[in-house]
Design a protein around this motif. Structure first.
Motif, PDB file in Angstrom:
ATOM      1  N   GLY A 156     -13.001   6.860  -0.332  1.00 43.33           N
ATOM      2  CA  GLY A 156     -12.515   6.019   1.033  1.00 43.33           C
ATOM      3  C   GLY A 156     -12.862   6.979   2.276  1.00 43.33           C
ATOM      4  N   VAL A 157     -13.241   8.361   2.059  1.00 47.34           N
ATOM      5  CA  VAL A 157     -13.294   9.365   2.987  1.00 47.34           C
ATOM      6  C   VAL A 157     -14.765   9.092   3.629  1.00 47.34           C
ATOM      7  CG1 VAL A 157     -13.819  11.988   3.445  1.00 47.34           C
ATOM      8  CG2 VAL A 157     -12.133  11.232   1.670  1.00 47.34           C
ATOM      9  N   TYR A 158     -14.646   9.173   4.927  1.00 49.49           N
ATOM     10  CA  TYR A 158     -15.588   9.053   5.860  1.00 49.49           C
ATOM     11  C   TYR A 158     -16.656  10.023   5.624  1.00 49.49           C
ATOM     12  CZ  TYR A 158     -18.412   8.816  10.463  1.00 49.49           C
ATOM     13  OH  TYR A 158     -19.642   8.717  11.141  1.00 49.49           O
ATOM     14  N   THR A 159     -18.229   9.623   5.386  1.00 48.95           N
ATOM     15  CA  THR A 159     -19.376  10.472   5.319  1.00 48.95           C
ATOM     16  C   THR A 159     -20.335  10.373   6.364  1.00 48.95           C
ATOM     17  OG1 THR A 159     -20.299   8.819   3.857  1.00 48.95           O
ATOM     18  CG2 THR A 159     -18.689  10.606   2.930  1.00 48.95           C
ATOM     19  N   GLY A 160     -20.156   9.683   7.488  1.00 50.38           N
ATOM     20  CA  GLY A 160     -21.131   9.468   8.325  1.00 50.38           C
ATOM     21  C   GLY A 160     -21.578   8.097   8.437  1.00 50.38           C
ATOM     22  N   THR A 161     -22.643   7.789   8.933  1.00 48.44           N
ATOM     23  CA  THR A 161     -23.217   6.378   9.058  1.00 48.44           C
ATOM     24  C   THR A 161     -24.541   6.213   8.053  1.00 48.44           C
ATOM     25  OG1 THR A 161     -24.912   6.875  10.680  1.00 48.44           O
ATOM     26  CG2 THR A 161     -22.733   6.237  11.466  1.00 48.44           C
ATOM     27  N   GLU A 162     -24.716   4.862   7.619  1.00 48.97           N
ATOM     28  CA  GLU A 162     -25.470   4.556   6.777  1.00 48.97           C
ATOM     29  C   GLU A 162     -26.524   3.386   7.836  1.00 48.97           C
ATOM     30  OE1 GLU A 162     -24.600   2.766   3.305  1.00 48.97           O
ATOM     31  OE2 GLU A 162     -23.022   1.416   4.086  1.00 48.97           O
ATOM     32  N   ALA A 163     -27.737   3.441   7.377  1.00 53.09           N
ATOM     33  CA  ALA A 163     -28.798   2.364   7.931  1.00 53.09           C
ATOM     34  C   ALA A 163     -28.657   1.299   6.936  1.00 53.09           C
ATOM     35  CB  ALA A 163     -29.908   3.083   8.228  1.00 53.09           C
ATOM     36  N   VAL A 164     -28.593  -0.036   7.379  1.00 56.99           N
ATOM     37  CA  VAL A 164     -28.632  -1.139   6.725  1.00 56.99           C
ATOM     38  C   VAL A 164     -30.069  -1.902   7.304  1.00 56.99           C
ATOM     39  CG1 VAL A 164     -27.486  -3.134   5.733  1.00 56.99           C
ATOM     40  CG2 VAL A 164     -26.372  -1.096   6.293  1.00 56.99           C
ATOM     41  N   PHE A 165     -30.837  -2.238   6.440  1.00 56.44           N
ATOM     42  CA  PHE A 165     -32.028  -2.837   6.906  1.00 56.44           C
ATOM     43  C   PHE A 165     -32.126  -4.305   6.586  1.00 56.44           C
ATOM     44  CE2 PHE A 165     -33.180   1.737   6.686  1.00 56.44           C
ATOM     45  CZ  PHE A 165     -34.152   1.539   7.819  1.00 56.44           C
ATOM     46  N   THR A 166     -32.144  -5.212   7.374  1.00 52.50           N
ATOM     47  CA  THR A 166     -32.275  -6.634   7.016  1.00 52.50           C
ATOM     48  C   THR A 166     -33.568  -7.065   7.592  1.00 52.50           C
ATOM     49  OG1 THR A 166     -30.001  -6.918   7.868  1.00 52.50           O
ATOM     50  CG2 THR A 166     -31.232  -8.955   7.950  1.00 52.50           C
ATOM     51  N   ASP A 167     -34.418  -7.940   6.536  1.00 52.50           N
ATOM     52  CA  ASP A 167     -35.749  -8.142   6.617  1.00 52.50           C
ATOM     53  C   ASP A 167     -35.614  -9.515   7.518  1.00 52.50           C
ATOM     54  OD1 ASP A 167     -38.390  -9.007   6.124  1.00 52.50           O
ATOM     55  OD2 ASP A 167     -38.446  -8.305   4.227  1.00 52.50           O
ATOM     56  N   LEU A 168     -36.467  -9.335   8.490  1.00 52.26           N
ATOM     57  CA  LEU A 168     -36.577 -10.437   9.402  1.00 52.26           C
ATOM     58  C   LEU A 168     -37.992 -11.142   9.641  1.00 52.26           C
ATOM     59  CD1 LEU A 168     -34.496  -9.140  12.748  1.00 52.26           C
ATOM     60  CD2 LEU A 168     -33.886 -10.645  10.637  1.00 52.26           C
ATOM     61  N   THR A 169     -38.794 -10.725   8.406  1.00 52.18           N
ATOM     62  CA  THR A 169     -40.332 -10.841   8.378  1.00 52.18           C
ATOM     63  C   THR A 169     -40.435 -12.584   8.652  1.00 52.18           C
ATOM     64  OG1 THR A 169     -41.121  -9.252   7.151  1.00 52.18           O
ATOM     65  CG2 THR A 169     -42.187 -10.969   7.085  1.00 52.18           C
ATOM     66  N   HIS A 170     -39.381 -13.582   8.005  1.00 52.25           N
ATOM     67  CA  HIS A 170     -39.459 -14.825   7.987  1.00 52.25           C
ATOM     68  C   HIS A 170     -39.570 -15.431   9.424  1.00 52.25           C
ATOM     69  CE1 HIS A 170     -35.268 -13.965   8.424  1.00 52.25           C
ATOM     70  NE2 HIS A 170     -35.130 -14.972   9.024  1.00 52.25           N
ATOM     71  N   LEU A 171     -39.206 -14.693  10.425  1.00 52.13           N
ATOM     72  CA  LEU A 171     -39.137 -15.188  12.127  1.00 52.13           C
ATOM     73  C   LEU A 171     -40.476 -15.387  12.436  1.00 52.13           C
ATOM     74  CD1 LEU A 171     -35.951 -13.233  13.328  1.00 52.13           C
ATOM     75  CD2 LEU A 171     -36.112 -15.554  12.624  1.00 52.13           C
ATOM     76  N   PHE A 172     -41.257 -14.421  12.071  1.00 50.67           N
ATOM     77  CA  PHE A 172     -42.610 -14.493  12.567  1.00 50.67           C
ATOM     78  C   PHE A 172     -43.521 -15.495  11.815  1.00 50.67           C
ATOM     79  CE2 PHE A 172     -41.162 -10.262  13.427  1.00 50.67           C
ATOM     80  CZ  PHE A 172     -41.724 -10.130  14.615  1.00 50.67           C
ATOM     81  N   GLN A 173     -43.228 -16.036  10.518  1.00 50.20           N
ATOM     82  CA  GLN A 173     -43.748 -16.738   9.754  1.00 50.20           C
ATOM     83  C   GLN A 173     -43.596 -18.153   9.987  1.00 50.20           C
ATOM     84  OE1 GLN A 173     -42.909 -15.569   5.848  1.00 50.20           O
ATOM     85  NE2 GLN A 173     -44.236 -13.844   6.215  1.00 50.20           N
ATOM     86  N   LYS A 174     -42.111 -18.460  10.499  1.00 52.92           N
ATOM     87  CA  LYS A 174     -41.778 -19.783  11.027  1.00 52.92           C
ATOM     88  C   LYS A 174     -42.302 -20.204  12.510  1.00 52.92           C
ATOM     89  CE  LYS A 174     -37.915 -20.141   8.246  1.00 52.92           C
ATOM     90  NZ  LYS A 174     -36.251 -20.103   8.188  1.00 52.92           N
ATOM     91  N   GLY A 175     -42.653 -18.834  13.271  1.00 54.61           N
ATOM     92  CA  GLY A 175     -43.093 -19.080  14.503  1.00 54.61           C
ATOM     93  C   GLY A 175     -41.939 -19.205  15.545  1.00 54.61           C
ATOM     94  N   ASP A 176     -40.762 -18.908  14.858  1.00 52.63           N
ATOM     95  CA  ASP A 176     -39.533 -18.521  15.754  1.00 52.63           C
ATOM     96  C   ASP A 176     -39.649 -17.413  16.642  1.00 52.63           C
ATOM     97  OD1 ASP A 176     -38.621 -21.093  14.672  1.00 52.63           O
ATOM     98  OD2 ASP A 176     -37.346 -19.802  13.080  1.00 52.63           O
ATOM     99  N   THR A 177     -40.473 -16.777  16.948  1.00 51.70           N
ATOM    100  CA  THR A 177     -40.469 -15.339  17.558  1.00 51.70           C
ATOM    101  C   THR A 177     -40.363 -15.882  19.054  1.00 51.70           C
ATOM    102  OG1 THR A 177     -42.985 -15.276  17.655  1.00 51.70           O
ATOM    103  CG2 THR A 177     -41.810 -14.261  15.982  1.00 51.70           C
TER     104      THR A 177
END
Length: 177
Positions: A156-177
């Protein structure tokens, strides 16, 4: 000494980052030479012509005119050193959220560069005509949103930050851009 970047062009785009008006920098000197490249003008050596401070000024002006994101196209397949890419991302991300477009197939390296540079989005993967671009359901390209969260170790000791990647590729494929 200021970083010099081989900028081929700049402008505004409404379609590269979902729901954002982005000021883009096209970075030249691409080393990939992908068949069917949609940006062949970025291929081959281009003399670095734009200091980072000038990029920052252009991004600030674009923000004042209503842009709400910055896009670096050709961001990792050129002749820039990784530390320079990270520095460019960090400097620009203070102005507006930044998206790094990479034509690289080294997604792990791209993720590392994007997270070290505090990018908000990452597009990774080379263009392969037989698979199509982001709008194709068979694409090898991925578009991610990056969140930064506090990281803790097993005790539980703070060690900094971590990057979390969420895939949004589907937004381009649905034409929701």
């Amino acid at each position: 000494m200021s970083i010099l970047v081989p900028i081929a062009s700049t402008g505004i785009t409404f379609s590269e980052i979902p729901d954002h008006t982005a000021y883009y920098f096209e970075i030249g000197s691409c080393t990939k030479f992908c068949p069917c490249c949609h940006s062949p003008h970025l291929r081959g050596y281009m003399t670095p012509n734009t200091p980072l401070i000038a990029m920052e000024t252009k991004a600030e002006n674009a923000a004042e005119q209503g842009a709400d994101a910055i896009l670096l196209m050709g961001g990792t397949t050129n002749r820039l050193h990784e530390s320079d890419i990270i520095q460019i991302l960090r400097c620009l991300s203070v102005i507006l959220p930044v998206c790094l477009y990479s034509g690289s197939d080294d997604a792990e390296r791209d993720r590392d560069l994007a997270s070290q540079g505090n990018a908000t989005w990452l597009k990774t993967g080379s263009y392969k005509a037989e698979l199509g671009g982001l709008t194709s359901p068979t694409t090898n390209q991925r578009f991610y949103h990056i969140d930064y969260r506090y990281a803790k170790d097993h005790s539980g000791v703070y060690t900094g930050t971590e990057a979390v990647f969420t895939d949004l590729t589907h937004l381009f494929q649905k034409g929701d851009t």
